[in-house]
Design an enzyme around this catalytic site. Structure first.
Site, PDB file in Angstrom:
ATOM      1  N   ASP A  19     102.765  30.403  75.197  1.00  0.00           N
ATOM      2  CA  ASP A  19     102.581  31.341  76.318  1.00  0.00           C
ATOM      3  C   ASP A  19     101.105  31.712  76.514  1.00  0.00           C
ATOM      4  O   ASP A  19     100.669  32.046  77.621  1.00  0.00           O
ATOM      5  CB  ASP A  19     103.356  32.647  76.074  1.00  0.00           C
ATOM      6  CG  ASP A  19     104.683  32.489  75.365  1.00  0.00           C
ATOM      7  OD1 ASP A  19     104.844  31.520  74.604  1.00  0.00           O
ATOM      8  OD2 ASP A  19     105.554  33.343  75.557  1.00  0.00           O
ATOM      9  N   ASP A  22      98.182  39.238  75.485  1.00  0.00           N
ATOM     10  CA  ASP A  22      98.825  39.260  76.805  1.00  0.00           C
ATOM     11  C   ASP A  22      97.983  39.917  77.892  1.00  0.00           C
ATOM     12  O   ASP A  22      98.471  40.108  79.015  1.00  0.00           O
ATOM     13  CB  ASP A  22     100.187  39.960  76.705  1.00  0.00           C
ATOM     14  CG  ASP A  22     101.226  39.061  76.053  1.00  0.00           C
ATOM     15  OD1 ASP A  22     101.212  37.851  76.338  1.00  0.00           O
ATOM     16  OD2 ASP A  22     102.031  39.560  75.257  1.00  0.00           O
TER      17      ASP A  22
END
Ligand code: GLY
Length: 381
Positions: free
Chosen positions: A166, A106
């Protein structure tokens, strides 16, 4: 030629008014942060959500820590007001140490939304160094046999080498780093990840699985499952939005027409889905059998709107992506924004974080606000 999508009653948002409202909400949010003395003691630096009435701050290593600094950069970009510049710098600096974090995919979200926007708007060389270090950290998670970046470590034992859709969003950090350093290794990793994801993450209808687990000895797919969706075979709404945004961005960065075709096909899946409500804010998962009695995901709508403004520039003549994005933005602004002073200052309400874990269902959340502001900015261009 791509089909034009049906957008009855399309109306345009008053961007100046929407930004002004968002700024007033964010003043409330900043006051909440200041009052949360416990969060400061726990080194929680970034506001994430309000759940069950509780204001929730997160530490710099949370995957969402970069969104609030990113919002402050968007306020500065829109207003050119030094007040927002100063705040953006302060909240960006709070997550600086994450540039060395090799434990998560992330980093793109965390560092690119914060330092990336900061560098774009100020050309501050200190921000440039953070971006480069973060790209190096992220690159350590790439496996050349599987050809992808590993998403999660916390599911080790359950999955071997999970990659979630994602993760497409984190590639922008890598593309940018090749541009600012001239080192093509980051670009090559991003392209390999995008190509492998295009091959393995998509079904024939161009909906996406959430998680693909790889065997890094052979590079083969072990299984395709979900973590945050309704079921392994369902289409989790935010995942579809991440893919749309990710492949649109990959086309911008590479000029590869396959990514453009992929983005168009994903847009088609989203915009023609029979469960899509008239206001174009999807239910949290396109295949939840309880629709319409389930929560929406305003964050998926905000990400989709922002992506469509960009895709409108690249897609063949005849597309009406801009008008569709206008309609989404109008819905979000008129039906999904907090009443002044409500929701502890978050801008949008009605997002769904992790429904299977019964977490953050029908809440305001920082990534919805970030992509909403980005979409507002893009709507003017
Ligand atoms: N990347 C995690 C989520 O979209 O919830």
């Amino acid at each position: 030629m791509v089909a034009a999508f049906s957008i009855a009653n399309a109306q345009k948002v008053n961007v100046a008014k929407a930004f002004n409202n968002a700024e007033m909400q964010t003043a409330v949010l900043l006051a909440e942060i200041k009052n949360d003395t416990l969060a400061a003691k726990k080194n929680q630096v970034s506001p994430r959500t309000v759940e069950n009435g509780q204001f929730k701050m997160v530490a710099s290593n949370d995957w969402t820590s970069g969104f609030f600094p990113g919002e402050l950069w968007y306020f500065y970009e829109y207003t050119k007001d030094k007040k927002w510049l100063d705040l953006a710098r302060i909240y960006t600096d709070k997550i600086k140490k994450e540039q060395f974090n090799k434990g998560t995919h992330d980093l793109g979200f965390m560092i690119y939304c914060s330092f990336g926007n900061g560098y774009r708007l100020t050309h501050d060389t200190a921000y440039r160094s953070v971006i480069i270090q973060a790209a190096k950290s992220l690159s350590t998670r790439f496996n050349p046999v599987a050809g992808v970046i590993k998403s999660w470590d916390h599911t080790d034992g359950k999955w071997k080498y999970p990659v979630i859709i994602d993760n497409m969003m984190n590639l922008e950090l890598l593309f940018e780093t090749t541009k600012i350093t001239g080192d093509s290794s980051f670009y090559k990793i991003a392209v390999s990840h995008a190509n492998t994801t295009m091959k393995n993450h998509y079904r024939p209808d161009f909906s996406s699985w959430h998680v693909v687990d790889y065997d890094i000895q052979t590079g083969k797919v072990i299984q395709k499952v979900t973590a945050q969706g309704y079921s392994d075979e369902s289409a989790w709404a935010r995942g579809q939005a991440w893919g749309l945004y990710g492949f649109t961005m990959c086309y911008r960065e590479t000029g590869n027409k396959a990514y453009l075709a992929q983005a168009n096909a994903i847009a088609h899946f989203i915009l023609t889905n029979k469960t899509m409500p008239a206001d174009l804010v999807p239910y949290w998962d396109y295949n939840d059998p309880q629709i319409p009695n389930v929560s929406r995901d305003a964050s998926a709508a905000a990400i989709t709107a922002s992506a469509l403004y960009e895709l409108a520039k690249y897609a063949p003549a005849g597309n009406n992506y801009k008008q569709v994005a206008d309609k989404i933005l109008y819905s979000l602004t008129t039906l999904y924004t907090s009443k002044p002073g409500d929701n502890k200052g978050f801008i949008l309400e009605h997002s769904t974080g992790h429904r299977p874990a019964k977490s953050e269902i029908d809440v305001p959340i920082n990534y919805a606000d970030y992509y909403y502001l980005e979409a507002l900015l893009r709507s003017r261009k």
